[in-house]
Design a protein around this motif. Structure first.
Motif, PDB file in Angstrom:
ATOM      1  N   PHE A 168       0.924  -1.230   0.007  1.00 33.90           N
ATOM      2  CA  PHE A 168      -0.029  -0.040   0.171  1.00 33.90           C
ATOM      3  C   PHE A 168       0.826   1.216   0.004  1.00 33.90           C
ATOM      4  CE2 PHE A 168      -2.938   3.120   2.326  1.00 33.90           C
ATOM      5  CZ  PHE A 168      -3.867   3.082   1.045  1.00 33.90           C
ATOM      6  N   ILE A 169       1.807   1.385   0.950  1.00 31.72           N
ATOM      7  CA  ILE A 169       2.904   2.499   0.956  1.00 31.72           C
ATOM      8  C   ILE A 169       4.111   1.690   1.416  1.00 31.72           C
ATOM      9  CG2 ILE A 169       3.752   4.343   1.937  1.00 31.72           C
ATOM     10  CD1 ILE A 169       0.919   5.403   2.610  1.00 31.72           C
ATOM     11  N   PHE A 170       5.187   1.646   0.122  1.00 29.98           N
ATOM     12  CA  PHE A 170       6.460   0.961   0.289  1.00 29.98           C
ATOM     13  C   PHE A 170       7.460   1.703  -0.595  1.00 29.98           C
ATOM     14  CE2 PHE A 170       6.890  -2.846   3.017  1.00 29.98           C
ATOM     15  CZ  PHE A 170       8.160  -3.161   2.960  1.00 29.98           C
ATOM     16  N   ASP A 171       8.801   1.275  -0.238  1.00 23.94           N
ATOM     17  CA  ASP A 171       9.640   2.019  -1.299  1.00 23.94           C
ATOM     18  C   ASP A 171      10.371   0.897  -2.115  1.00 23.94           C
ATOM     19  OD1 ASP A 171      11.064   0.596   0.531  1.00 23.94           O
ATOM     20  OD2 ASP A 171      12.560   2.218   1.113  1.00 23.94           O
ATOM     21  N   GLN A 172       9.519  -0.039  -2.907  1.00 25.92           N
ATOM     22  CA  GLN A 172      10.175  -0.733  -3.831  1.00 25.92           C
ATOM     23  C   GLN A 172       9.688  -0.427  -5.121  1.00 25.92           C
ATOM     24  OE1 GLN A 172       8.223  -4.394  -2.078  1.00 25.92           O
ATOM     25  NE2 GLN A 172      10.236  -4.843  -0.947  1.00 25.92           N
ATOM     26  N   GLY A 173      10.706   0.723  -5.566  1.00 21.90           N
ATOM     27  CA  GLY A 173      10.364   1.188  -6.940  1.00 21.90           C
ATOM     28  C   GLY A 173      10.855   0.260  -8.014  1.00 21.90           C
ATOM     29  N   PHE A 174      11.274  -0.941  -7.831  1.00 24.91           N
ATOM     30  CA  PHE A 174      11.901  -1.865  -9.004  1.00 24.91           C
ATOM     31  C   PHE A 174      11.466  -2.298  -9.710  1.00 24.91           C
ATOM     32  CE2 PHE A 174      12.419  -3.990  -4.803  1.00 24.91           C
ATOM     33  CZ  PHE A 174      11.289  -5.138  -5.209  1.00 24.91           C
ATOM     34  N   SER A 175       9.988  -2.453  -9.547  1.00 26.31           N
ATOM     35  CA  SER A 175       9.130  -3.177 -10.601  1.00 26.31           C
ATOM     36  C   SER A 175       7.679  -2.595 -10.437  1.00 26.31           C
ATOM     37  CB  SER A 175       8.960  -4.635 -10.064  1.00 26.31           C
ATOM     38  OG  SER A 175       8.044  -4.774  -9.133  1.00 26.31           O
ATOM     39  N   LYS A 176       6.805  -2.752 -11.582  1.00 26.46           N
ATOM     40  CA  LYS A 176       5.526  -2.307 -11.464  1.00 26.46           C
ATOM     41  C   LYS A 176       4.669  -3.025 -10.500  1.00 26.46           C
ATOM     42  CE  LYS A 176       1.311  -2.656 -14.497  1.00 26.46           C
ATOM     43  NZ  LYS A 176       0.850  -3.603 -13.989  1.00 26.46           N
ATOM     44  N   GLU A 177       4.906  -4.065 -10.485  1.00 25.10           N
ATOM     45  CA  GLU A 177       3.972  -4.935  -9.569  1.00 25.10           C
ATOM     46  C   GLU A 177       4.352  -4.560  -8.019  1.00 25.10           C
ATOM     47  OE1 GLU A 177       4.307  -6.858 -13.188  1.00 25.10           O
ATOM     48  OE2 GLU A 177       6.095  -6.233 -11.895  1.00 25.10           O
ATOM     49  N   THR A 178       5.407  -4.092  -7.664  1.00 22.99           N
ATOM     50  CA  THR A 178       5.595  -3.634  -6.012  1.00 22.99           C
ATOM     51  C   THR A 178       5.178  -2.295  -6.016  1.00 22.99           C
ATOM     52  OG1 THR A 178       7.966  -3.143  -6.714  1.00 22.99           O
ATOM     53  CG2 THR A 178       7.493  -5.237  -5.744  1.00 22.99           C
ATOM     54  N   MET A 179       4.931  -1.330  -7.107  1.00 21.07           N
ATOM     55  CA  MET A 179       4.355  -0.317  -7.021  1.00 21.07           C
ATOM     56  C   MET A 179       2.990  -0.025  -7.391  1.00 21.07           C
ATOM     57  SD  MET A 179       6.770   1.810  -6.403  1.00 21.07           S
ATOM     58  CE  MET A 179       6.771   3.670  -6.957  1.00 21.07           C
ATOM     59  N   GLU A 180       2.322  -1.276  -6.962  1.00 25.02           N
ATOM     60  CA  GLU A 180       0.647  -1.208  -6.871  1.00 25.02           C
ATOM     61  C   GLU A 180       0.228  -1.690  -5.778  1.00 25.02           C
ATOM     62  OE1 GLU A 180      -0.325  -2.272 -10.958  1.00 25.02           O
ATOM     63  OE2 GLU A 180      -0.202  -4.147 -10.367  1.00 25.02           O
ATOM     64  N   GLY A 181      -0.715  -1.624  -5.279  1.00 20.04           N
ATOM     65  CA  GLY A 181      -1.521  -2.298  -4.133  1.00 20.04           C
ATOM     66  C   GLY A 181      -2.702  -2.765  -4.474  1.00 20.04           C
ATOM     67  N   GLY A 182      -3.222  -3.625  -3.630  1.00 14.98           N
ATOM     68  CA  GLY A 182      -4.840  -4.159  -3.879  1.00 14.98           C
ATOM     69  C   GLY A 182      -5.617  -3.373  -2.695  1.00 14.98           C
ATOM     70  N   VAL A 183      -6.814  -3.097  -2.942  1.00 15.16           N
ATOM     71  CA  VAL A 183      -7.784  -2.556  -1.960  1.00 15.16           C
ATOM     72  C   VAL A 183      -8.774  -3.395  -2.241  1.00 15.16           C
ATOM     73  CG1 VAL A 183      -8.935  -0.658  -1.236  1.00 15.16           C
ATOM     74  CG2 VAL A 183      -6.713  -0.305  -2.299  1.00 15.16           C
ATOM     75  N   LEU A 184      -9.158  -3.976  -0.853  1.00 14.25           N
ATOM     76  CA  LEU A 184     -10.656  -4.881  -0.957  1.00 14.25           C
ATOM     77  C   LEU A 184     -11.464  -4.178  -0.365  1.00 14.25           C
ATOM     78  CD1 LEU A 184     -11.520  -7.896  -1.880  1.00 14.25           C
ATOM     79  CD2 LEU A 184     -11.161  -8.408   0.625  1.00 14.25           C
ATOM     80  N   PHE A 185     -12.616  -3.861  -1.047  1.00 11.37           N
ATOM     81  CA  PHE A 185     -13.963  -3.314  -0.636  1.00 11.37           C
ATOM     82  C   PHE A 185     -14.796  -4.446  -0.348  1.00 11.37           C
ATOM     83  CE2 PHE A 185     -11.768  -0.055  -3.087  1.00 11.37           C
ATOM     84  CZ  PHE A 185     -11.778   1.123  -2.292  1.00 11.37           C
ATOM     85  N   VAL A 186     -15.275  -4.369   0.880  1.00 11.98           N
ATOM     86  CA  VAL A 186     -16.241  -5.518   1.459  1.00 11.98           C
ATOM     87  C   VAL A 186     -17.626  -4.778   1.898  1.00 11.98           C
ATOM     88  CG1 VAL A 186     -16.792  -7.467   2.955  1.00 11.98           C
ATOM     89  CG2 VAL A 186     -14.518  -7.072   1.754  1.00 11.98           C
ATOM     90  N   LYS A 187     -18.654  -5.282   1.603  1.00 14.21           N
ATOM     91  CA  LYS A 187     -19.928  -4.887   2.086  1.00 14.21           C
ATOM     92  C   LYS A 187     -20.738  -6.217   2.937  1.00 14.21           C
ATOM     93  CE  LYS A 187     -21.044  -0.895  -1.027  1.00 14.21           C
ATOM     94  NZ  LYS A 187     -22.173  -0.357  -1.753  1.00 14.21           N
ATOM     95  N   LEU A 188     -21.218  -5.649   3.813  1.00 14.61           N
ATOM     96  CA  LEU A 188     -21.761  -6.515   4.731  1.00 14.61           C
ATOM     97  C   LEU A 188     -23.169  -6.409   4.878  1.00 14.61           C
ATOM     98  CD1 LEU A 188     -19.470  -6.727   7.962  1.00 14.61           C
ATOM     99  CD2 LEU A 188     -19.233  -8.322   5.868  1.00 14.61           C
TER     100      LEU A 188
END
Length: 328
Positions: free
Chosen positions: A283-303
């Motif tokens: 979500f916030i990290f300093d791993q700028g060496f790849s596209k995959e590490t420069m994006e994060g998942g956000v899971l939206f859940v409704k109950l």
């Protein structure tokens, strides 16, 4: 005769419409692709949850904040209103937040500034996992200080505590009468920081009471979220070990399993009446060496009360300053 065929057709259509529900396989307690917009009205109070992965605000992130934002960590969160808008927001705090302790000497050792945690709280986070492989980077003294600071900001720390009873006790957020519980484990150590009966530390997934901890937690809440720091770094698919642990959690009563540690997004899975996200990535990290590490998942859940109404995985992308923004 023509009336006979007409009557027969009407009977056939009526029977077909009545029979349809019996031929659509559905898992109890899980409603897919239904929302307010297409006519679905929850029968119980609706509760919104949002989950993100690893937050590490030291090292390159700290350097960027000092250089680009004048030392103001709040600037990292200015495009993330969805955190505050959710009824409950969760993230993994990747390391201690403290001005205490000493560096144990790891090549990758994190200790975040106390003001960074204040920014996390201001962004709207309600629950933070402390059960991860960086929890002990600056000794147990910094870990204990971290747990105290989280509590002082009215955030629930999960996955660890000052003793075993505290760490293994489910933490509960109640929203509109719905009790949502949280418990957390690390499957990647550090083993030396395993919580003891009278010593601080984290819950390990290898804990002999693993199943009972989850069962007991599930019995006291309407919806149980189980967090895992597990898997292989930079692997885009879950391992068999992750699958076993996640499914065991649901078998023991969890509704949601939230994974982190691999630094990349892994798959979303529906298992029985539950939902598993094996890794939400950074979500916030300093791993700028790849596209995959420069994006994060956000899971939206409704109950819908005790039921999962929907679960949707979206992405944030990190810019060169390690600041996330929605990619949807």
């Amino acid at each position: 005769m023509k009336y006979f065929y007409l009557i027969a057709l009407v009977v056939f259509v009526a029977f077909s419409l009545l029979a349809i529900p019996f031929f659509i396989p559905q898992a109890p307690g899980f409603i897919e692709n239904l929302s307010w917009e297409n006519g679905f009205v929850p029968t119980e109070p609706e509760v919104s949850l949002v989950f993100v992965g690893d937050m590490m605000l030291d090292r390159g992130v700290n350097f960027s904040v000092q250089k680009n934002f004048g030392g103001d960590f709040n600037q990292l969160f200015t495009e993330l209103d969805f955190i505050r808008e959710a009824d409950i927001a969760f993230g993994n705090l990747e390391g201690p937040v403290s001005d205490k302790g000493r560096n144990i000497g790891s090549i990758y050792s994190f200790r975040m500034k106390p003001e960074s945690l204040q920014a996390v709280a201001a962004a709207g986070f309600d629950v933070l996992s402390v059960a991860n492989n960086h929890a002990g980077d600056w000794t147990s003294e910094a870990f204990v200080d971290t747990v105290a600071r989280i509590k002082n900001l009215n955030i629930l720390p999960i996955g660890g505590g000052n003793n075993y009873q505290e760490a293994s006790l489910v933490k509960i957020k109640e929203v509109r009468g719905v009790k949502v519980g949280f418990i957390g484990f690390s499957d990647v150590g550090p083993n030396w920081l395993a919580v003891g009966s009278s010593s601080p530390g984290i819950l390990l997934a290898s804990d002999p009471q693993f199943d009972q901890i989850i069962k007991t937690a599930a019995e006291s809440v309407d919806v149980l979220v189980t967090s895992f720091h597990f898997g292989e770094e930079y692997l885009a698919t879950s391992t068999s070990r992750q699958q076993v642990l996640a499914r065991r959690a649901i078998d023991n009563g969890a509704s949601l399993v939230i994974g982190h540690h691999p630094h990349v997004i892994e798959e979303l899975e529906r298992y029985k009446n539950g939902v598993i996200i094996y890794s939400l990535g950074n979500f916030i990290f300093d791993q700028g060496f790849s596209k995959e590490t420069m994006e994060g998942g956000v899971l939206f859940v409704k109950l819908d009360g005790k039921k999962i109404e929907s679960a949707e995985l979206k992405k944030v992308k990190l810019d060169s300053r390690f600041k996330p923004s929605p990619a949807w």
